[in-house]
Design a protein around this motif. Structure first.
Motif, PDB file in Angstrom:
ATOM      1  N   LYS A 138      13.478  22.218 -10.729  1.00 21.78           N
ATOM      2  CA  LYS A 138      12.626  21.432  -9.610  1.00 21.78           C
ATOM      3  C   LYS A 138      11.100  22.014  -9.489  1.00 21.78           C
ATOM      4  N   THR A 176      16.258  27.397  -0.119  1.00 21.96           N
ATOM      5  CA  THR A 176      17.426  26.354  -0.672  1.00 21.96           C
ATOM      6  C   THR A 176      18.759  27.016  -1.030  1.00 21.96           C
ATOM      7  N   TRP A 230      17.148  25.434  -9.383  1.00 18.60           N
ATOM      8  CA  TRP A 230      16.057  25.277  -8.702  1.00 18.60           C
ATOM      9  C   TRP A 230      14.693  25.404  -9.571  1.00 18.60           C
ATOM     10  N   PHE A 240      12.477  28.656  -2.592  1.00 19.38           N
ATOM     11  CA  PHE A 240      13.635  29.223  -3.527  1.00 19.38           C
ATOM     12  C   PHE A 240      14.763  29.674  -2.488  1.00 19.38           C
ATOM     13  N   TRP A 274      19.413  19.074  -1.357  1.00 18.94           N
ATOM     14  CA  TRP A 274      18.855  20.342  -0.823  1.00 18.94           C
ATOM     15  C   TRP A 274      18.255  20.263   0.699  1.00 18.94           C
TER      16      TRP A 274
END
Length: 539
Positions: A128, A143, A125, A140, A511
């Protein structure tokens, strides 16, 4: 020197620490004589009502029936800790959910747009966030933690994706009821002896406790109590370890700013909305406020530093917060407020010869991250492992002290990051706490190093490592700390040939699909209040 044959354990002090100690020792060492000296003159504080998920294992280990526990202690379930306005005033909230990260690599391998990534882990993550810095910090947790879908909808379930309620939840409960219930249901029936009285004098010599002279407040007068191991559960007084054996206390005031708290209990106004499955910590002008929803009421308190505000000013600030939070529906003048002075730090050694301190007697960081009860049950389980050897020598004591000292220091630095990573500058308090040193032992700082996180991206983790990295990652990301920068990605792509950008958009799409599925599934689960009523409070 400690007696190698420990047959009699004397616990000084009741409360959560004392009776958790008695419950633990009577479970693992039923052949030993366990004595608790509990003073009738010191009322229990009634705080320390929020736990971390590790308490579940301790309860399992000592044979606590969760259904009985819930009913007898006014308990509710806790799946997360919510932090509000810590990063910046008005910045909003983020969660630190319990349990391991959910990594759906088997399903991801079937995604058609995937080209380069065969798998992802709990740090992916960060790529991202580095590429799309506008990504909300709360993304976060949503996810990687399916249970956040339950939390946001105030739902609950025994099984939900990789979430297991028995192992991945903690508890909120009434601390006074908890200690009394442990005493009456778990300890006394197992043969633990209770002496109600005050320790009038401690006979010590050669660096150890020889005998306690106890005023039992009855016709027996002063009685002498000897033992092989004395357990200090006398709170911040640390009557045995510090008061008698003069063990050095190491203050954490350089990295932990707070030293006082006001605490109270408030009634529910709209219970179905206010009974949440998390502890909420809200940063305000000169500290932060905890909100712990139990079954029948809410425990709340204001943690602050008297360096920046007097206790009278702090109480007024706390009352104003409660009035605003309840939209004026709570009459604060009807509430009883407790003034608590906190001693922040730890003793250099928590076990000295034949005396070991458990609970606040050993040390205390502050209420943030619910560490008070955590150290009690974790240190007790470590102590059980040590005593299980049978014969104890100095190596055992030194190893135990090394463990507790490291745990205190590591957790203190973790807690300090909640202030250190803040960018609040709206009061003198926040201007000061955000410029404090993180401490001399840079344990947590090393974990936050960007190069270290860059290295972690391509590492294959097992379940234990996911859990180990969850806390610091949730807090760092929630505080918008750029643990991985775009430049880090470009550097590794240039020099190492790592294609970090290859499938990230495909992975983001995956996700989002997972989050939608979790949300839809959570919608079908039972409301928290209905679940608690059905499972625990209707029986």
């Amino acid at each position: 020197m400690i007696n190698n044959d420990i047959n009699k354990i004397v616990i000084v002090g009741g409360g959560s620490a004392g009776w958790m100690s008695a419950a633990t020792f009577s479970t693992f060492f039923p052949e030993k004589e366990i004595v608790v000296i509990e003073s009738p003159d010191f009322p229990r504080m009634g705080v320390g009502e929020s736990t971390l998920e590790q308490v579940r294992y301790w309860m399992y280990a000592v044979g606590i029936d969760i259904a009985d526990f819930m009913k007898e202690t006014d308990a509710s379930l806790k799946l997360s800790i919510k932090f509000t306005d810590f990063y910046e005033k008005g910045a909003g909230s983020f969660h630190y959910p319990f349990g391991p990260c959910c990594i759906k690599n088997d399903e991801y391998k079937e995604v058609s747009c995937r080209k380069n990534y065969d798998s992802y882990d709990s740090n992916t993550w960060l790529i991202k966030k580095a590429i799309y810095p506008e990504t909300p910090v709360e993304d976060f947790a949503s996810t990687y933690f399916p249970a956040l879908a339950l939390i946001e909808k105030n739902k609950i379930s025994y099984r939900f994706e990789n979430f297991n309620l028995e192992r991945h939840s903690a508890l909120h409960f009434d601390a006074v009821k908890f200690a009394n219930w442990l005493r009456d249901v778990h300890c006394l029936p197992r043969g633990v002896k209770l002496i109600s009285g005050n320790v009038d004098h401690i006979l010590s010599g050669d660096g150890e406790i020889k005998e306690l002279l106890v005023n039992g407040n009855d016709e027996k007068g002063i009685i002498g109590i000897k033992g092989d191991l004395f357990v200090d559960c006398t709170g911040s007084k640390s009557l045995l370890l510090e008061g008698s054996l003069n063990e050095e206390f190491i203050s954490y005031n350089d990295i932990i700013p707070n030293n006082r708290a006001w605490a109270t209990h408030i009634p529910y106004v709209e219970k179905e909305k206010e009974l949440k499955s998390y502890t909420e910590c809200t940063a305000i002008d000169n500290g932060w406020v905890w909100n712990i929803p139990l079954w029948s009421r809410v425990g709340t308190g204001y943690v602050y530093s008297d360096k920046y505000i007097s206790k009278e000013e702090a109480l007024n600030e706390f009352k104003e917060y409660l009035i605003e939070k309840s939209d004026g529906k709570i009459d604060v003048e009807d509430l009883e407020f407790k003034d608590i002075k906190m001693k922040i730090g730890t003793h250099k050694r928590t076990w000295v010869n034949n005396c070991v301190a458990i609970g606040i007697s050993a040390g205390f960081i502050e209420p943030l991250e619910s560490n008070g009860l955590l150290t009690i049950h974790e240190f007790l389980l470590k102590l059980v492992d040590t005593l299980s050897r049978g014969k104890i020598n100095q190596w055992d004591i030194d190893a135990y002290n090394s463990y507790t000292f490291y745990m205190f220091n590591n957790f203190a630095q973790f807690v300090s990051l909640h202030y250190k990573l803040s960018v609040r500058q709206d009061t003198l308090y926040w201007k000061d706490v955000t410029t404090r040193s993180i401490g001399t032992k840079e344990i947590v700082h090393q974990t936050l190093d960007r190069d270290d996180f860059t290295h972690l991206i391509n590492r294959k983790h097992d379940l234990h490592e996911y859990e180990k990295n969850t806390g610091i990652t949730c807090i760092a990301n929630g505080m918008n700390y750029p643990v991985l920068s775009y430049n880090n990605l470009m550097f590794n792509e240039y020099y190492k040939g790592d294609d970090y950008l290859g499938d990230i958009d495909c992975l983001i799409e995956f996700w989002e699909k997972m989050k939608k599925e979790w949300s839809e599934k959570a919608e079908k689960e039972m409301n928290l209040i209905d679940f608690l009523q059905k499972e625990y409070y209707d029986t």
